[in-house]
Motif scaffolding. Structure first.
Motif, PDB file in Angstrom:
ATOM      1  N   GLU A  75       0.861  -1.186   0.000  1.00  0.00           N
ATOM      2  CA  GLU A  75       0.000   0.000   0.000  1.00  0.00           C
ATOM      3  C   GLU A  75       0.894   1.231   0.000  1.00  0.00           C
ATOM      4  N   LEU A  76       0.686   2.114  -0.966  1.00  0.00           N
ATOM      5  CA  LEU A  76       1.560   3.287  -1.022  1.00  0.00           C
ATOM      6  C   LEU A  76       1.181   4.354   0.000  1.00  0.00           C
ATOM      7  N   LYS A  77      -0.022   4.280   0.548  1.00  0.00           N
ATOM      8  CA  LYS A  77      -0.404   5.284   1.542  1.00  0.00           C
ATOM      9  C   LYS A  77       0.499   5.149   2.771  1.00  0.00           C
ATOM     10  N   GLY A  78       1.184   6.238   3.097  1.00  0.00           N
ATOM     11  CA  GLY A  78       2.081   6.222   4.256  1.00  0.00           C
ATOM     12  C   GLY A  78       3.439   5.600   3.981  1.00  0.00           C
ATOM     13  N   ALA A  79       3.673   5.200   2.734  1.00  0.00           N
ATOM     14  CA  ALA A  79       4.969   4.603   2.391  1.00  0.00           C
ATOM     15  C   ALA A  79       5.993   5.697   2.093  1.00  0.00           C
ATOM     16  N   SER A  80       7.266   5.300   2.041  1.00  0.00           N
ATOM     17  CA  SER A  80       8.298   6.250   1.616  1.00  0.00           C
ATOM     18  C   SER A  80       9.220   5.564   0.622  1.00  0.00           C
ATOM     19  N   LEU A  81       9.800   6.384  -0.232  1.00  0.00           N
ATOM     20  CA  LEU A  81      10.641   5.864  -1.320  1.00  0.00           C
ATOM     21  C   LEU A  81      11.898   6.713  -1.420  1.00  0.00           C
ATOM     22  N   ALA A  82      13.034   6.051  -1.578  1.00  0.00           N
ATOM     23  CA  ALA A  82      14.293   6.781  -1.754  1.00  0.00           C
ATOM     24  C   ALA A  82      15.254   5.919  -2.558  1.00  0.00           C
ATOM     25  N   TRP A  83      16.257   6.553  -3.154  1.00  0.00           N
ATOM     26  CA  TRP A  83      17.333   5.775  -3.764  1.00  0.00           C
ATOM     27  C   TRP A  83      18.079   5.088  -2.631  1.00  0.00           C
ATOM     28  N   ALA A  84      18.326   3.807  -2.785  1.00  0.00           N
ATOM     29  CA  ALA A  84      18.969   3.053  -1.710  1.00  0.00           C
ATOM     30  C   ALA A  84      20.415   3.498  -1.549  1.00  0.00           C
ATOM     31  N   PRO A  85      20.877   3.646  -0.306  1.00  0.00           N
ATOM     32  CA  PRO A  85      22.286   3.946  -0.104  1.00  0.00           C
ATOM     33  C   PRO A  85      23.153   2.779  -0.589  1.00  0.00           C
ATOM     34  N   LYS A  86      24.394   3.102  -0.936  1.00  0.00           N
ATOM     35  CA  LYS A  86      25.287   2.111  -1.561  1.00  0.00           C
ATOM     36  C   LYS A  86      25.492   0.865  -0.696  1.00  0.00           C
ATOM     37  N   ASP A  87      25.394   1.026   0.623  1.00  0.00           N
ATOM     38  CA  ASP A  87      25.645  -0.136   1.486  1.00  0.00           C
ATOM     39  C   ASP A  87      24.475  -1.125   1.496  1.00  0.00           C
ATOM     40  N   LYS A  88      23.364  -0.751   0.880  1.00  0.00           N
ATOM     41  CA  LYS A  88      22.208  -1.661   0.859  1.00  0.00           C
ATOM     42  C   LYS A  88      22.297  -2.702  -0.245  1.00  0.00           C
ATOM     43  N   SER A  89      23.091  -2.381  -1.277  1.00  0.00           N
ATOM     44  CA  SER A  89      23.202  -3.315  -2.398  1.00  0.00           C
ATOM     45  C   SER A  89      24.390  -2.946  -3.260  1.00  0.00           C
ATOM     46  N   ARG A  91      24.198  -3.514  -6.353  1.00  0.00           N
ATOM     47  CA  ARG A  91      23.601  -3.250  -7.664  1.00  0.00           C
ATOM     48  C   ARG A  91      23.456  -1.757  -7.914  1.00  0.00           C
ATOM     49  N   LYS A  92      23.307  -1.415  -9.193  1.00  0.00           N
ATOM     50  CA  LYS A  92      23.055  -0.014  -9.539  1.00  0.00           C
ATOM     51  C   LYS A  92      21.550   0.217  -9.673  1.00  0.00           C
ATOM     52  N   ASN A  93      21.166   1.476  -9.587  1.00  0.00           N
ATOM     53  CA  ASN A  93      19.754   1.872  -9.805  1.00  0.00           C
ATOM     54  C   ASN A  93      18.795   1.156  -8.852  1.00  0.00           C
ATOM     55  N   VAL A  94      19.066   1.239  -7.572  1.00  0.00           N
ATOM     56  CA  VAL A  94      18.243   0.547  -6.580  1.00  0.00           C
ATOM     57  C   VAL A  94      17.397   1.551  -5.801  1.00  0.00           C
ATOM     58  N   LEU A  95      16.112   1.286  -5.755  1.00  0.00           N
ATOM     59  CA  LEU A  95      15.190   2.076  -4.934  1.00  0.00           C
ATOM     60  C   LEU A  95      14.844   1.302  -3.675  1.00  0.00           C
ATOM     61  N   GLU A  96      14.613   2.033  -2.594  1.00  0.00           N
ATOM     62  CA  GLU A  96      14.153   1.405  -1.365  1.00  0.00           C
ATOM     63  C   GLU A  96      12.761   1.923  -1.042  1.00  0.00           C
ATOM     64  N   LEU A  97      11.829   1.002  -0.931  1.00  0.00           N
ATOM     65  CA  LEU A  97      10.438   1.345  -0.616  1.00  0.00           C
ATOM     66  C   LEU A  97      10.110   0.820   0.778  1.00  0.00           C
ATOM     67  N   ARG A  98       9.631   1.701   1.638  1.00  0.00           N
ATOM     68  CA  ARG A  98       9.230   1.305   2.994  1.00  0.00           C
ATOM     69  C   ARG A  98       7.741   1.517   3.137  1.00  0.00           C
ATOM     70  N   SER A  99       7.056   0.484   3.549  1.00  0.00           N
ATOM     71  CA  SER A  99       5.613   0.617   3.722  1.00  0.00           C
ATOM     72  C   SER A  99       5.311   1.152   5.116  1.00  0.00           C
ATOM     73  N   ARG A 100       4.080   1.624   5.289  1.00  0.00           N
ATOM     74  CA  ARG A 100       3.698   2.193   6.576  1.00  0.00           C
ATOM     75  C   ARG A 100       3.820   1.167   7.695  1.00  0.00           C
ATOM     76  N   ASP A 101       3.632  -0.110   7.377  1.00  0.00           N
ATOM     77  CA  ASP A 101       3.718  -1.141   8.424  1.00  0.00           C
ATOM     78  C   ASP A 101       5.140  -1.644   8.658  1.00  0.00           C
ATOM     79  N   GLY A 102       6.126  -0.972   8.071  1.00  0.00           N
ATOM     80  CA  GLY A 102       7.509  -1.297   8.386  1.00  0.00           C
ATOM     81  C   GLY A 102       8.126  -2.411   7.556  1.00  0.00           C
ATOM     82  N   SER A 103       7.513  -2.746   6.451  1.00  0.00           N
ATOM     83  CA  SER A 103       8.155  -3.679   5.532  1.00  0.00           C
ATOM     84  C   SER A 103       8.981  -2.886   4.528  1.00  0.00           C
ATOM     85  N   GLU A 104      10.074  -3.481   4.081  1.00  0.00           N
ATOM     86  CA  GLU A 104      10.973  -2.785   3.166  1.00  0.00           C
ATOM     87  C   GLU A 104      11.313  -3.666   1.974  1.00  0.00           C
ATOM     88  N   TYR A 105      11.424  -2.999   0.840  1.00  0.00           N
ATOM     89  CA  TYR A 105      11.709  -3.686  -0.414  1.00  0.00           C
ATOM     90  C   TYR A 105      12.772  -2.912  -1.166  1.00  0.00           C
TER      91      TYR A 105
END
Ligand code: I3P
Length: 132
Positions: A75-89, A91-105
């Motif tokens: 659910e995008l309501k209350g979610a946040s999106l950012a370019w992932a910091p380099k230490d997260k992966s 890979r190149k071109n990585v986005l990090e999506l956090r849902s309101r309930d604390g799940s991350e992708y």
């Protein structure tokens, strides 16, 4: 046929194949990353990752319920999106999506142009839902 109100949310509906991995489940960090290519649909303020990349594109944008079972829905309501910091992966071109309930992708595509269109679409979806 009349749309229920939640379907009147103006989103940039989008579908395609992305690489993704879930990194946290409701606040609990997952120990291992399992990247997979996934058919991904953004519609009505919800981002849905299907189990694999082979789900047919036919009807995928308009009738997601007729596709195979989603693996994750965000659910995008209350979610946040950012370019992932380099230490997260590595890979190149990585986005990090956090849902309101604390799940991350993490969401990734080798094409900067393609990931940028997803970035815009998801960010716009989040923003529109925040002004309700
Ligand atoms: C992980 C796998 C991931 C990688 C991760 C590795 O190894 O290679 O693709 O993440 O890096 O640990 P394994 O398959 O043995 O679990 P990225 O591709 O995002 O870099 P990490 O340990 O730095 O998270």
């Amino acid at each position: 046929q009349a749309s229920p109100p939640e379907e009147k949310i103006k989103t940039l509906d989008k579908a395609g194949v992305l690489h993704r991995t879930k990194t946290a489940d409701k606040g609990k960090r997952l120990r291992k990353k399992h990247w997979s290519a996934s058919w991904t649909v953004l519609e009505g303020g919800v981002l849905t990752f299907f189990k694999d990349s082979k789900t047919s594109a036919a009807g995928g944008l308009r009738q997601p319920s007729k596709l195979s079972t989603p693996e994750y829905t965000v659910e995008l309501k209350g979610a946040s999106l950012a370019w992932a910091p380099k230490d997260k992966s590595s890979r190149k071109n990585v986005l990090e999506l956090r849902s309101r309930d604390g799940s991350e992708y993490l969401i990734q595509h080798d094409s900067e142009a393609i990931i940028s269109t997803w970035h815009k679409a998801i960010a716009q979806g989040i923003q529109e839902l925040s002004t309700d």
